[in-house]
Write a protein that holds these residues in place. Structure first.
Motif, PDB file in Angstrom:
ATOM      1  N   ARG A   1      -7.254  -7.525  -1.588  1.00 43.66           N
ATOM      2  CA  ARG A   1      -7.646  -8.262  -0.376  1.00 43.66           C
ATOM      3  C   ARG A   1      -7.807  -9.740  -0.674  1.00 43.66           C
ATOM      4  NH1 ARG A   1     -10.382  -4.710   3.957  1.00 43.66           N
ATOM      5  NH2 ARG A   1     -10.169  -6.505   5.297  1.00 43.66           N
TER       6      ARG A   1
ATOM      7  N   GLN B   1      -4.614 -11.391  -1.048  1.00 45.48           N
ATOM      8  CA  GLN B   1      -4.022 -11.611   0.259  1.00 45.48           C
ATOM      9  C   GLN B   1      -4.607 -12.861   0.907  1.00 45.48           C
ATOM     10  OE1 GLN B   1      -5.533  -9.254   3.297  1.00 45.48           O
ATOM     11  NE2 GLN B   1      -4.525 -10.676   4.699  1.00 45.48           N
TER      12      GLN B   1
ATOM     13  N   GLU C   1      -4.049   3.619   7.389  1.00 45.44           N
ATOM     14  CA  GLU C   1      -3.491   2.455   6.694  1.00 45.44           C
ATOM     15  C   GLU C   1      -2.289   1.889   7.445  1.00 45.44           C
ATOM     16  OE1 GLU C   1      -4.506   1.092   3.968  1.00 45.44           O
ATOM     17  OE2 GLU C   1      -5.791   2.531   2.946  1.00 45.44           O
ATOM     18  N   MET C   2      -1.461   2.831   7.863  1.00 45.51           N
ATOM     19  CA  MET C   2      -0.239   2.428   8.539  1.00 45.51           C
ATOM     20  C   MET C   2      -0.566   1.746   9.858  1.00 45.51           C
ATOM     21  SD  MET C   2       3.053   2.783   8.132  1.00 45.51           S
ATOM     22  CE  MET C   2       3.410   4.281   7.202  1.00 45.51           C
TER      23      MET C   2
ATOM     24  N   HIS D   1      -1.938  -1.683   9.405  1.00 41.70           N
ATOM     25  CA  HIS D   1      -0.887  -2.645   9.104  1.00 41.70           C
ATOM     26  C   HIS D   1      -0.315  -3.222  10.389  1.00 41.70           C
ATOM     27  CE1 HIS D   1       2.800  -4.318   7.525  1.00 41.70           C
ATOM     28  NE2 HIS D   1       3.476  -3.559   8.352  1.00 41.70           N
TER      29      HIS D   1
ATOM     30  N   PHE E   1      12.591  10.605   7.946  1.00 42.54           N
ATOM     31  CA  PHE E   1      11.246  11.041   8.294  1.00 42.54           C
ATOM     32  C   PHE E   1      10.224   9.900   8.313  1.00 42.54           C
ATOM     33  CE2 PHE E   1       7.170  12.940   6.781  1.00 42.54           C
ATOM     34  CZ  PHE E   1       6.841  13.495   8.001  1.00 42.54           C
ATOM     35  N   SER E   2      10.096   9.210   7.197  1.00 43.90           N
ATOM     36  CA  SER E   2       9.035   8.208   7.122  1.00 43.90           C
ATOM     37  C   SER E   2       9.331   7.027   8.030  1.00 43.90           C
ATOM     38  CB  SER E   2       8.853   7.745   5.679  1.00 43.90           C
ATOM     39  OG  SER E   2       9.998   7.069   5.267  1.00 43.90           O
TER      40      SER E   2
ATOM     41  N   GLU F   1      -8.155  -7.542   9.791  1.00 41.30           N
ATOM     42  CA  GLU F   1      -8.312  -8.873   9.212  1.00 41.30           C
ATOM     43  C   GLU F   1      -8.905  -9.843  10.214  1.00 41.30           C
ATOM     44  OE1 GLU F   1      -4.415  -9.837   7.828  1.00 41.30           O
ATOM     45  OE2 GLU F   1      -4.476  -8.116   6.490  1.00 41.30           O
TER      46      GLU F   1
ATOM     47  N   ASN G   1       0.859  -1.166   0.000  1.00 40.93           N
ATOM     48  CA  ASN G   1       0.000   0.000   0.000  1.00 40.93           C
ATOM     49  C   ASN G   1       0.905   1.228   0.000  1.00 40.93           C
ATOM     50  OD1 ASN G   1      -2.202   1.571   0.115  1.00 40.93           O
ATOM     51  ND2 ASN G   1      -2.569   1.292   2.304  1.00 40.93           N
TER      52      ASN G   1
ATOM     53  N   LEU H   1      14.981  14.030   5.775  1.00 38.88           N
ATOM     54  CA  LEU H   1      13.993  13.517   4.842  1.00 38.88           C
ATOM     55  C   LEU H   1      14.050  11.999   4.804  1.00 38.88           C
ATOM     56  CD1 LEU H   1      11.856  14.147   2.721  1.00 38.88           C
ATOM     57  CD2 LEU H   1      13.655  14.317   1.031  1.00 38.88           C
TER      58      LEU H   1
ATOM     59  N   GLU I   1       7.514  12.712   0.104  1.00 37.72           N
ATOM     60  CA  GLU I   1       7.251  11.639   1.045  1.00 37.72           C
ATOM     61  C   GLU I   1       5.878  11.774   1.667  1.00 37.72           C
ATOM     62  OE1 GLU I   1       8.373   8.673   2.789  1.00 37.72           O
ATOM     63  OE2 GLU I   1       8.920   8.667   0.668  1.00 37.72           O
TER      64      GLU I   1
ATOM     65  N   LYS J   1      -1.701  -1.063  -4.252  1.00 35.78           N
ATOM     66  CA  LYS J   1      -2.966  -0.375  -4.395  1.00 35.78           C
ATOM     67  C   LYS J   1      -2.733   0.986  -5.038  1.00 35.78           C
ATOM     68  CE  LYS J   1      -5.320   0.460  -0.503  1.00 35.78           C
ATOM     69  NZ  LYS J   1      -5.930   0.079   0.767  1.00 35.78           N
TER      70      LYS J   1
ATOM     71  N   ALA K   1       0.408 -10.240   3.983  1.00 41.11           N
ATOM     72  CA  ALA K   1      -0.380  -9.135   4.500  1.00 41.11           C
ATOM     73  C   ALA K   1      -0.244  -7.950   3.571  1.00 41.11           C
ATOM     74  CB  ALA K   1       0.107  -8.766   5.896  1.00 41.11           C
ATOM     75  N   ILE K   2      -1.227  -7.083   3.604  1.00 36.12           N
ATOM     76  CA  ILE K   2      -1.102  -5.855   2.832  1.00 36.12           C
ATOM     77  C   ILE K   2      -0.262  -4.912   3.675  1.00 36.12           C
ATOM     78  CG2 ILE K   2      -2.335  -3.919   1.819  1.00 36.12           C
ATOM     79  CD1 ILE K   2      -4.703  -5.855   1.472  1.00 36.12           C
ATOM     80  N   ILE K   3       0.886  -4.537   3.156  1.00 36.90           N
ATOM     81  CA  ILE K   3       1.806  -3.801   4.007  1.00 36.90           C
ATOM     82  C   ILE K   3       1.984  -2.374   3.543  1.00 36.90           C
ATOM     83  CG2 ILE K   3       3.107  -5.641   5.078  1.00 36.90           C
ATOM     84  CD1 ILE K   3       4.906  -5.726   2.726  1.00 36.90           C
ATOM     85  N   THR K   4       2.187  -1.525   4.494  1.00 39.62           N
ATOM     86  CA  THR K   4       2.351  -0.120   4.174  1.00 39.62           C
ATOM     87  C   THR K   4       3.803   0.306   4.341  1.00 39.62           C
ATOM     88  OG1 THR K   4       1.524   0.194   6.387  1.00 39.62           O
ATOM     89  CG2 THR K   4       0.051   0.758   4.605  1.00 39.62           C
ATOM     90  N   THR K   5       4.635  -0.645   4.694  1.00 42.49           N
ATOM     91  CA  THR K   5       6.031  -0.303   4.849  1.00 42.49           C
ATOM     92  C   THR K   5       6.877  -1.470   4.357  1.00 42.49           C
ATOM     93  OG1 THR K   5       7.778  -0.073   6.473  1.00 42.49           O
ATOM     94  CG2 THR K   5       5.717  -0.995   7.251  1.00 42.49           C
TER      95      THR K   5
ATOM     96  N   GLU L   1       6.801   5.590  10.948  1.00 43.92           N
ATOM     97  CA  GLU L   1       6.452   4.179  11.051  1.00 43.92           C
ATOM     98  C   GLU L   1       6.786   3.632  12.426  1.00 43.92           C
ATOM     99  OE1 GLU L   1       7.438   3.214   6.494  1.00 43.92           O
ATOM    100  OE2 GLU L   1       8.238   1.821   7.969  1.00 43.92           O
TER     101      GLU L   1
END
Lengths: 565, 558
Positions: free
Chosen positions: A346, A349, B305-306, B309, B274-275, B236, A241, B271, A249, A318, A355-359, B279
Motif C-alpha cells: 500500500r 502504491q 479484492e477484484m 480494484h 473463465f477468469s 483508496e 494482487n 478455462l 485458476e 501480495k 494501483a494495486i491491481i487484481t487483473t 473480471e
C-alpha cells in the motif's frame, strides 16, 4: 435476641466503603506512580520489565511500562487508562500525566482525611483545570507557519525536546531531523501508517537512515532471482494482487442446478471426467489433458507477457510469484518480488502511484507506478528493496540500526513519540517551554488565583498549584540536583514574571527554556492536564468498591442468602 | 417478642430437609425491611448532583465507576428476595422512563423504614398498606397541580430549546455535575436534530447514537448530524462530498451460490475464458453503479479484492460495516434502501449524504457520515478513561430518555426537592382529614418525601435539618422553593463561591419531569407494599441441577 446478619449480596462479594476507601485508592495510585517516577526527564532511568512470557522490554515510556505491569487494582487501573489516552491523543507525556494525577491525589489526601467532602475537592479541581488551560492558551507562543524554514526549526525543536528524555537523547539532533523530514513528507492527513519503521540489528544508531520512499526487506524468492537486475532507473512498477504461479485458476468455481435429476448427471459427469482422464492417461492419449495443462501454462504466460508488454520493469505481488514467473522476468530484465506485506504494498502504491491491481487485463499508465530509482541494497545482514525518488512521495521509511532487539524496540517507541509530537505540532502551531517551565507558570497563576477565593476551594486550588511543581521537582531529583534549591530559584524567577524559566539539566541551574529551545506543543500540556484532573476526579469521587465474585464461583441462591440460622 | 414460637408444629416436617420457613413480623417482615434498608445505603450516597461514585467490579471482572443506581444494582447481583423486589421496581422505572432509578430505591426503602416503626407501634401490615395506597392516590392527584408552566407542548419542543436543555441538564447534573451544562446542550441539539418537524413522528431513543473515543477531555465531545463509525474505509478514496450512496447487505464480490459447487470446465477454451469472464462481469456491475452516479458503496459483507480494484478504478468509496444494525442505521441516516443483491439501485433506493470522510480523532480512525437532514445524530464523547466514557454514556442515555419522556408528556415539576416538600405538607394536611387508622400511614408517607431534599443536602455536606426547616418555612409563600446546588451564574464570574442553599427552583431553572416522578413514586410504593404484604417466606431446598445461565442481556445495546 441476637440479630442475625442479613446478606443481600452474593456470597463472596467484597465491599469497601467510606473515607478509608478513598484513601486506600489514593495509596494504590501512589504506589503505581513510584514505579515510573524515575523515568521522567532527560536524566530519567529506564526500566527493564520481564513479562509473563519472559520477554524483556527496556523502556522509559510511561504508557509502555504501565501496560506491561498488568495492574489489577481497580483505582490504579485508571492511571493506566489515562496514560493510554495521552498516548493516543498526543503520543508523549505519558509519565507526566500519571505523575500529575498522583500528585493531585496526594495533595487532596490531607483534605479527605480532614473530612472535607470529595465533591468540593472535585469542583475545585475542575475549576483549577479550566483556569490552567486558559492560562496555557494565553501564554502559548504562536509560531508563524508561513515560512517553511521557521516551521521546520519549530518542529525540530519540539522533536528534540521529546527525544531528550529518551534512550537516544545523545543522538537527538540526528533523529529530530529525521523525524521532521518524515512527517513533512506525508500528506495533509498525516497518516501514521504511511511511515514505515524497519529495524535491522547491527551497526550503530547513526547508521539509521530515512528513505523518502519505500523500503522493505527482500522477500522470499525462487530460482532465477539472482539473474534479475538489482538496480533500475525509472522503472514502471506493477503492483499486483495475483498469484503468478502455475495453479488452478479458481478453486471455488460453481455450478447451478435446476433439478435433482441434473444432480445425478453432474455426479456422473464428474466420475466420467475422472475416468476419462485416467483412461486417457492410461492410453497415453494425453491429448485433451495436455491441452488443459497447456491452457494453464498459457494463462500464466499470457499474464506475464501482458506485464512485459506494458513495459513493466518491477513486479510486486501480495501473493507468491512462482519460479516459472521469476525465470520469465529474469530473462526479460525485469525485477519481481512476491509475498510483499500488504502495508508495504500500500505504501509503495502511495509513493509510486498506480494501483494495486487484481487483473492484468488493461494495464495503463494510471495503473502503473514509477520511481526514479529502484535498487536492492545490503543493510546489515539483510537485503532491502528500495524505491526512491518517488513522484508522489507521501510516505517515508525509517531504517533503524542498533545493537540489540530491545534497544531498537525502545528507539522505535521513542521515535513514535517524537513523530506523534511533530504531527501535533504541525496541526497546532502554538508551543510552550518545557523543562518544568510551563508547570511553574501554571503553578504560580493558580497560587495567585487561590488567594482571591474565599472558602475551602482556596486550599484545594493552592494544592493543585503545588501539584504542578512535581514535574520540575522530579526532573531535578532524577538528575541528582537539589530539588528544593532549584525550585526556590524557579519560584523566584516566576514571581518576577519570567514565565519561561525552567530547569536547566545541563548546567544544574535554571534558565529561560524558551530561549534554550526546549519546546513542547501546547496541546500536549492541555491534554495532560485535562486527563490528569479527570482521572483524579474519578478516583476521588469513588466512595465504595463492590467486588462481585467471578461468575465461575458456585452460584449462591436466595435460600442461602437468607441465611436464617 | 422473643417468646413467640412461629413454626407451626409439623410444618417443617412436611417439607424436604434443607428448606426454610419463616413466618410473622419478627422473622419475615422486619428482616425484609432490613435488607431493603441495607440496599438503599449503598445507593443513598450516590443520589443527586453531589452523589459519589461507586466502583463496582462485576462477575466478569469488568470495572464500573458510576453513580447510576440502575447500573450499580444490575452489576452487584442482588440475591435477597425482598431487596430484589425493590430492585425490580427500579428496573421497571429504567424501562419505563430511563431515569429516576435511584429515586425509586430511595423512596421505596424509606417507606419501608417508616412502615417498620408503624408496625412496631402495633399497626398491622395491611393497615399500613391501605394507608400507603390512599396516600399514593392523593399524591398522584396532587402532582399535576404543581406544574411549572413554561408553555411547553409536544409540538413546540423545537422552539423551546433552552427549556428542554435545562430539563436534560437536571438529569445529567445528577450524574456528571459540572459538565451538565455542556452535555445538556449537546444532547438537546442531538435530540432536536433527530425529532421530525411534525409532531406525529415519534422519538426513538435509538436514533441518538453514542461513539466513545478514548483521549482528550469531556469538553472536546461533539455532536454530528449523521453517523460516526469506528472503522476505516476499504477503498483508496477517503473523502466524498455530495455523496450518492448504494447500500448493500451482501458482500461486494463475485456472486456465490449458497450451495457449494464447482464450475465445470469442459474444455481448455473455457478455462482460458473463465477468469476473464469473471473480471468482466464484476466490472460491468461496478461500472453500472458508477454510471448511475453512485460514488459511495456501503456493504454489510466483505468487499472482494477484484471488486475493490474496480471500485478504485471508478473512484467509488467503499465502506464495510460488520454490524447489521449499523447498516440499518446508516441506511436510515442517508435515506437509502438496503439492497440484498448486488445490483444498481433505482433513484429512490439511493441514499444521499452531504459528506462522508475519514477523520482521525485521538488515535482512532472514524468514518463520519455527515448529513444535515439526517434522522440520526451521533454524540462523539471524549474522555481520558474508559470508565469516564461509560459513565458519560449512561448520563447521556438518561438525558435522551428524559427527552423521550418529554415528547410524551411535557409537564414539568419543580426540581431540587421542592415538589417533595410541597407534597409532604399537602399530604400531612390530607392525613388529618382521614378518620381511620390509615392516618398514621399517610402521615408517614408524607414524611418519607422529606428524605429527598434531606439526602440531597446531606450528600452535599450541608446540615440537612437546617435546610428542611428552611424549606418548610419557605413553602408557605413559595411552592417552588427547593434545594439548589451551585449557582452556575456565579461560577462564570469566578467571584462567588458555590452555594448550597434553598432557592426558587423556577428561577434557577431546575425542572423535573412529571412522568418521571409519577412513575417513580408509583413503582416505589407498589414495591414497598409488596414487601410489606409478605408475612411468610418459604425457601425450598436448592436443587443441585445445572447452573443457571447468566443473564446475557445486560450489554445488548445494539
Amino acid at each position: 435476641m441476637q440479630q442475625p446478619m442479613i446478606i443481600i449480596l452474593k456470597e463472596g462479594t467484597d465491599s469497601a466503603q467510606g473515607k478509608s476507601q478513598v484513601l486506600s485508592n489514593i495509596s494504590a495510585c501512589q504506589a503505581v506512580a513510584e514505579a515510573i517516577r524515575t523515568t521522567l526527564g532527560p536524566r530519567g532511568m529506564d526500566k527493564l520489565i520481564v513479562d509473563s512470557h519472559s520477554k524483556a522490554t527496556i523502556s522509559n515510556d510511561g504508557a509502555t511500562i504501565l501496560k506491561l505491569l498488568e495492574i489489577i487494582h481497580p483505582a490504579a487501573r485508571t492511571l493506566v487508562d489515562i496514560a493510554k489516552s495521552q498516548d493516543a491523543e498526543v503520543g508523549d507525556g505519558t509519565t507526566s500525566v500519571v505523575l500529575l494525577t498522583v500528585e493531585l491525589l496526594k495533595n487532596s489526601r490531607t483534605f479527605i482525611e480532614d473530612g472535607m467532602h470529595p465533591t468540593i475537592i472535585i469542583r475545585a479541581i475542575r475549576k483549577a483545570t479550566a483556569l490552567a488551560i486558559k492560562k496555557i492558551k494565553e501564554i502559548a507562543v504562536h509560531i508563524k507557519v508561513d515560512d517553511p524554514k521557521e516551521q521546520r526549526a519549530l518542529l525540530e525543536k519540539c522533536a528534540q525536546t521529546t527525544l531528550s528524555s529518551k534512550l537516544i537523547a545523545r543522538q537527538r539532533e540526528f533523529f529530530a531531523k529525521m523525524v521532521v523530514d518524515t512527517v513533512l513528507m506525508l500528506d495533509d492527513l498525516l497518516p501514521l501508517n504511511m511511515i514505515g519503521i524497519k529495524k535491522v540489528i547491527g551497526g550503530s544508531l547513526e547508521e539509521s537512515c530515512l528513505i523518502s520512499g519505500v523500503a522493505f526487506k527482500k522477500t522470499f524468492s525462487y530460482a532465477g532471482f539472482e539473474m534479475q537486475q538489482k538496480k533500475l532507473l525509472k522503472p514502471k512498477i506493477a503492483l499486483l494482487n495475483i498469484e503468478l504461479e502455475l495453479k488452478a485458476e479458481r478453486d471455488n468455481a460453481e455450478i447451478r442446478l435446476d433439478n435433482v435429476a441434473e444432480y445425478q448427471k453432474i455426479v456422473d459427469a464428474e466420475w466420467s471426467i475422472l475416468y476419462d482422464k485416467l483412461e486417457k492417461l492410461h492410453l497415453a492419449g494425453v491429448k485433451e489433458y495436455q491441452k488443459i495443462v497447456d491452457a494453464e501454462w498459457s494463462i500464466l504466460y499470457d499474464k506475464l507477457e501482458k506485464l512485459h508488454l506494458a513495459g513493466v520493469k518491477v513486479v510486486l505481488s501480495k501473493l507468491p510469484i512462482g519460479d516459472v514467473a521469476t525465470q520469465y522476468f529474469a530473462d526479460r530484465d525485469m525485477f519481481c518480488a512476491g509475498r510483499v506485506q500488504e502495508d508495504d504494498l500500500r505504501r509503495t502504491q502511495k509513493a509510486c502511484g498506480g494501483a494495486i491491481i487484481t487483473t492484468v487485463e488493461n494495464l495503463s499508465e494510471q495503473t502503473l507506478g514509477t520511481s526514479e530509482v529502484f535498487e536492492e541494497i545490503q543493510i546489515g545482514s539483510e537485503r532491502y528493496n528500495l524505491f526512491t525518488g518517488c513522484p508522489k512521495a507521501k510516505t517515508a521509511t525509517m531504517i533503524l540500526r542498533g545493537g540489540s532487539d530491545q534497544f531498537i524496540d525502545e528507539v522505535d517507541r521513542s521515535l513514535h513519540d517524537a513523530i506523534m509530537i511533530v504531527r501535533r505540532a504541525v496541526k497546532n502551531d502554538s508551543i510552550v517551554a518545557g523543562g518544568g517551565a510551563i508547570e511553574m507558570a501554571l503553578s504560580r497563576t493558580l497560587r495567585d488565583f487561590s488567594r482571591t477565593v474565599a472558602g475551602k476551594e482556596q486550599l484545594i486550588i493552592a494544592a493543585y498549584a503545588k501539584a504542578f511543581e512535581v514535574i520540575p521537582r522530579q526532573l531535578c531529583e532524577n538528575a541528582g540536583f537539589d530539588a528544593t534549591n532549584i525550585l526556590n530559584k524557579l519560584r523566584q524567577k516566576h514571581a518576577e514574571n519570567n514565565i519561561w524559566y525552567g530547569v536547566d539539566i545541563m548546567r544544574e541551574d535554571v534558565s529561560d527554556n524558551f530561549n534554550a529551545a526546549v519546546w513542547e506543543p501546547a496541546v500536549v500540556k492541555i491534554n495532560a492536564i485535562t486527563a490528569a484532573s479527570e482521572a483524579a476526579c474519578l478516583i476521588l469521587s469513588v466512595d465504595e468498591t463492590i467486588k462481585v465474585p467471578k461468575s465461575s464461583a458456585e452460584p449462591s441462591n436466595a435460600a442461602k442468602a437468607m441465611n436464617m440460622a | 417478642m422473643a417468646l413467640r414460637v412461629p413454626k407451626a408444629p409439623g410444618f417443617a416436617s412436611m417439607m424436604k430437609e434443607g428448606s426454610k420457613y419463616m413466618h410473622g413480623l419478627e422473622e419475615a417482615v422486619y428482616r425484609n425491611i432490613g435488607a431493603c434498608k441495607e440496599l438503599c445505603e449503598t445507593t443513598t450516597s450516590s443520589f443527586g448532583p453531589n452523589g459519589l461514585n461507586k466502583m463496582v467490579i462485576n462477575h466478569i471482572e469488568k470495572l464500573f465507576v458510576t453513580n447510576d443506581a440502575a447500573s450499580i444494582l444490575r452489576e452487584i447481583d442482588v440475591v435477597h428476595p425482598a431487596a430484589k423486589i425493590l430492585m425490580l421496581a427500579s428496573d421497571m422505572q429504567e424501562k419505563e422512563i430511563g431515569d429516576g432509578t435511584n429515586y425509586v430505591i430511595l423512596f421505596g426503602s424509606k417507606l419501608l423504614e417508616n412502615a417498620e416503626s408503624l408496625l412496631r407501634m402495633g399497626l398491622s401490615p395491611s393497615e399500613v398498606i391501605d394507608g400507603y395506597n390512599l396516600a399514593l392516590k392523593k399524591t398522584l392527584e396532587l402532582l399535576p397541580t404543581f406544574e411549572i408552566k413554561v408553555n411547553l407542548t409536544k409540538e413546540n419542543l423545537r422552539d423551546n430549546e433552552k427549556v428542554v436543555s435545562k430539563v436534560l441538564q437536571t438529569a445529567i447534573g445528577s450524574k456528571l455535575f459540572g459538565y451538565h451544562e455542556f452535555l445538556g446542550e449537546l444532547v438537546t441539539k442531538a435530540c432536536l436534530t433527530v425529532t421530525g418537524s411534525d409532531s406525529s413522528s415519534s422519538f426513538n431513543v435509538d436514533n441518538v447514537r453514542i461513539c466513545k473515543i478514548l483521549g482528550g477531555g469531556l469538553l472536546q465531545s461533539t455532536m454530528i448530524p449523521g453517523m460516526a463509525l469506528k472503522r476505516e474505509v476499504e477503498s483508496e478514496i477517503t473523502k466524498v462530498n455530495q455523496a450518492r450512496i448504494a447500500v448493500f447487505s451482501c458482500p461486494i464480490d463475485i456472486q456465490v451460490t449458497e450451495t457449494k459447487g464447482t464450475v465445470l470446465l469442459k474444455s481448455a477454451d473455457e478455462l482460458l475464458a473463465f477468469s476473464k469472464d469473471e473480471e468482466a462481469s464484476i466490472e460491468i456491475q461496478i461500472k453500472a453503479l458508477s454510471d448511475a452516479g453512485i460514488n459511495v458503496i456501503v456493504s454489510g459483507g466483505k468487499v472482494g479484492e477484484m471488486a475493490l480494484h474496480f471500485l478504485n478504478k471508478y473512484k467509488i468509496m467503499a465502506v464495510r460495516l460488520q454490524s447489521k444494525f449499523d447498516l440499518r442505521r446508516v441506511a436510515k441516516t442517508i435515506d437509502a434502501v438496503v439492497l440484498p443483491k448486488l445490483r444498481t439501485p433505482t433513484h429512490e433506493e439511493m441514499g444521499a449524504c452531504d459528506s462522508i470522510f475519514v477523520d482521525e480523532i485521538g488515535e482512532t480512525h472514524v468514518i463520519i457520515f455527515k448529513h444535515a437532514k439526517s434522522h440520526i445524530a451521533t454524540l462523539i464523547l471524549r474522555g481520558s478513561t474508559d470508565q469516564i466514557l461509560d459513565d458519560c454514556e449512561r448520563a447521556v442515555d438518561d438525558a435522551v430518555n428524559n427527552f423521550k419522556a418529554l415528547t410524551r408528556d411535557p409537564v414539568l415539576l419543580p426540581g431540587g426537592g421542592a415538589t417533595e416538600i410541597e407534597l409532604a405538607s399537602k399530604l400531612t394536611e390530607y392525613a388529618r382529614t382521614c378518620p381511620g387508622i390509615e392516618q398514621y400511614a399517610i402521615q408517614r408517607f408524607a414524611e418519607t418525601f422529606e428524605y429527598i431534599p434531606k439526602i440531597l443536602a446531606e450528600n452535599s455536606g450541608v446540615k440537612s435539618t437546617e435546610i428542611l426547616a428552611k424549606l418548610y418555612v419557605g413553602h408557605h409563600d413559595n411552592p417552588n422553593l427547593g434545594f439548589v446546588v451551585g449557582q452556575m451564574q456565579s461560577e462564570a464570574t469566578q467571584s462567588n463561591d458555590i452555594t448550597y442553599e434553598t432557592g426558587d427552583v423556577k428561577l434557577n431553572e431546575l425542572y423535573d419531569l412529571y412522568v418521571t416522578k409519577k412513575w417513580a413514586v408509583l413503582f416505589a410504593t407498589k414495591a414497598a407494599c409488596t414487601v410489606l404484604s409478605v408475612d411468610e417466606i418459604i425457601c425450598a431446598k436448592p436443587a443441585g441441577g445445572p447452573k443457571q445461565k447468566e443473564n446475557k442481556g445486560w450489554d445488548n445495546d445494539d
